[in-house]
Enzyme design. Structure first.
Site, PDB file in Angstrom:
ATOM      1  N   ASP A   1       0.863  -1.125  -0.102  1.00 40.22           N
ATOM      2  CA  ASP A   1       0.039  -0.086  -0.057  1.00 40.22           C
ATOM      3  C   ASP A   1       1.016   1.181   0.026  1.00 40.22           C
ATOM      4  O   ASP A   1       1.955   1.187   0.146  1.00 40.22           O
ATOM      5  CB  ASP A   1      -0.940  -0.070   1.249  1.00 40.22           C
ATOM      6  CG  ASP A   1      -0.298  -0.010   2.634  1.00 40.22           C
ATOM      7  OD1 ASP A   1       1.046  -0.295   2.492  1.00 40.22           O
ATOM      8  OD2 ASP A   1      -0.885  -0.368   3.649  1.00 40.22           O
TER       9      ASP A   1
ATOM     10  N   ASN B   1      -6.641  -1.540  15.151  1.00 37.37           N
ATOM     11  CA  ASN B   1      -8.184  -2.024  14.865  1.00 37.37           C
ATOM     12  C   ASN B   1      -8.235  -3.025  14.046  1.00 37.37           C
ATOM     13  O   ASN B   1      -9.262  -3.573  13.511  1.00 37.37           O
ATOM     14  CB  ASN B   1      -8.885  -0.719  14.240  1.00 37.37           C
ATOM     15  CG  ASN B   1      -8.098  -0.264  12.928  1.00 37.37           C
ATOM     16  OD1 ASN B   1      -7.446  -0.777  12.537  1.00 37.37           O
ATOM     17  ND2 ASN B   1      -8.629   0.665  12.381  1.00 37.37           N
TER      18      ASN B   1
ATOM     19  N   HIS C   1      -6.677  -3.795  11.107  1.00 40.36           N
ATOM     20  CA  HIS C   1      -6.524  -3.465   9.640  1.00 40.36           C
ATOM     21  C   HIS C   1      -5.177  -4.142   8.960  1.00 40.36           C
ATOM     22  O   HIS C   1      -4.366  -4.514   9.616  1.00 40.36           O
ATOM     23  CB  HIS C   1      -6.546  -2.017   9.087  1.00 40.36           C
ATOM     24  CG  HIS C   1      -5.341  -1.378   9.413  1.00 40.36           C
ATOM     25  ND1 HIS C   1      -5.304  -0.279  10.223  1.00 40.36           N
ATOM     26  CD2 HIS C   1      -4.087  -1.216   9.034  1.00 40.36           C
ATOM     27  CE1 HIS C   1      -4.157   0.426  10.295  1.00 40.36           C
ATOM     28  NE2 HIS C   1      -3.375  -0.436   9.533  1.00 40.36           N
TER      29      HIS C   1
ATOM     30  N   GLU D   1      -9.439  -1.357   6.254  1.00 44.06           N
ATOM     31  CA  GLU D   1     -10.076  -0.960   7.503  1.00 44.06           C
ATOM     32  C   GLU D   1     -11.299  -1.725   7.903  1.00 44.06           C
ATOM     33  O   GLU D   1     -11.892  -2.177   7.035  1.00 44.06           O
ATOM     34  CB  GLU D   1     -10.452   0.680   7.575  1.00 44.06           C
ATOM     35  CG  GLU D   1      -9.566   1.575   7.251  1.00 44.06           C
ATOM     36  CD  GLU D   1      -8.609   1.848   8.560  1.00 44.06           C
ATOM     37  OE1 GLU D   1      -8.480   0.992   9.607  1.00 44.06           O
ATOM     38  OE2 GLU D   1      -7.846   3.048   8.429  1.00 44.06           O
TER      39      GLU D   1
HETATM   40  C1  GLP Z   1      -0.156   0.884   8.447  1.00 43.30           C
HETATM   41  C2  GLP Z   1      -0.110   0.219   7.310  1.00 43.30           C
HETATM   42  C3  GLP Z   1      -0.049  -1.494   7.657  1.00 43.30           C
HETATM   43  C4  GLP Z   1       0.501  -1.555   9.011  1.00 43.30           C
HETATM   44  C5  GLP Z   1       0.084  -0.955  10.025  1.00 43.30           C
HETATM   45  C6  GLP Z   1       0.970  -1.370  11.433  1.00 43.30           C
HETATM   46  O1  GLP Z   1      -1.327   1.457   8.918  1.00 43.30           O
HETATM   47  N1  GLP Z   1      -0.726   0.315   6.243  1.00 43.30           N
HETATM   48  O2  GLP Z   1       0.079  -2.171   6.573  1.00 43.30           O
HETATM   49  O3  GLP Z   1       0.277  -3.160   9.202  1.00 43.30           O
HETATM   50  O4  GLP Z   1       0.519   0.348   9.803  1.00 43.30           O
HETATM   51  O5  GLP Z   1       1.855  -0.274  11.632  1.00 43.30           O
HETATM   52  P1  GLP Z   1       2.729  -0.447  12.800  1.00 43.30           P
HETATM   53  O6  GLP Z   1       3.713  -1.688  12.682  1.00 43.30           O
HETATM   54  O7  GLP Z   1       3.650   0.858  12.928  1.00 43.30           O
HETATM   55  O8  GLP Z   1       1.963  -0.809  14.104  1.00 43.30           O
END
Ligand code: GLP
Length: 243
Positions: free
Chosen positions: A67, A135, A137, A142
């Site tokens: 993404d 949450n 995702h 989401e």
């Molecule tokens: C972002 C990315 C996700 C990732 C999430 C968790 O939202 N789009 O792919 O899994 O962050 O991030 P973190 O590892 O900083 O908790």
């Protein structure tokens, strides 16, 4: 689903990279799905380390991003394409033309998302790294996203924007939209490794692993996949006992 509980983030990264190493041994021309977020920083450090000691080569590997934000300049260091370049691709032997990302600068973002969907599906990801949002995702899918969703332009929830605010000067500066592979797209990967560390991920991991699969928990869609490994440190796995 296979669940591996670790002592902390360092062990989670080691274990994830052990799995990458096994996949690369079996298929050096791996189609490797890359994720971002704080959790992945340790994973990239370990991947780069193993490359530097001569254990891993990505020379034949193709990498596909999960993404990216919409609305940042192409060279913005917070754009996921820049993060992956800086923390991984520039530090290993992967060829720059082998790193594929959605173009979040495209004038027609819907068309770009469709194009990226086709590209990722045609490639067939062999090994997908995944993080998880607080949450639940995955990618930027989401809660409420259909399990058969495709790559598309998605809106970020307030919680996700708040969680990512640390990378920006304030929550208002966090982009509101992103191009993300859909849940259905992610599920097409042959192998998926999801990594979660910290108590703030405990509910999301419980719902993903032992909740009834539901759009309320995007990661619970992974229960429908035949080769998923969840690597969670003790804190992230702390609510699994009650499953
Ligand atoms: C972002 C990315 C996700 C990732 C999430 C968790 O939202 N789009 O792919 O899994 O962050 O991030 P973190 O590892 O900083 O908790």
């Amino acid at each position: 689903m296979q669940i591996k509980v670790t002592k902390g983030a360092a062990e989670s990264a080691t274990l994830a990279v052990d799995l990458v190493a096994g996949a690369l041994r079996a298929k050096p021309d791996l189609n490797f799905g890359l994720a971002t977020g704080a959790t992945m920083v340790g994973v990239y450090l370990e991947l780069v380390h193993r490359h530097q000691i001569g254990e891993l080569s990505f020379a034949k590997t193709k990498a596909y991003l999960l993404d990216d934000y919409v609305g940042l300049d192409a060279d913005d260091p917070r754009a996921f394409a820049s993060v992956v370049e800086e923390k991984f691709c520039d530090l290993v032997d992967i060829r720059s033309e082998s790193v594929v990302a959605p173009n979040s600068q495209a004038t027609d973002l819907e068309a770009e998302a469709n194009k990226y969907e086709t590209l990722v599906c045609e490639a067939q990801i062999d090994f997908q790294l995944l993080g998880i949002g607080r949450n639940g995702h995955i990618g930027f899918n989401e809660p409420g996203t259909a399990f058969d969703s495709k790559t598309r332009l998605a809106c970020l929830s307030l919680q996700t924007r708040q969680d990512n605010a640390g990378f920006f000067s304030s929550v208002d500066k966090v982009p509101k939209r992103a191009i993300t592979q859909g849940i259905g797209t992610i599920l097409r990967a042959k192998k998926i490794v999801l990594i979660a560390n910290g108590a703030h991920k405990a509910t999301a991991i419980r719902d993903a692993v032992c909740g009834f699969p539901s759009e309320a928990s995007p990661a619970s869609a992974l229960q429908n996949h035949s080769d998923v490994t969840v690597i969670a440190d003790r804190e992230a796995a702390s609510m699994l006992n009650s499953c």
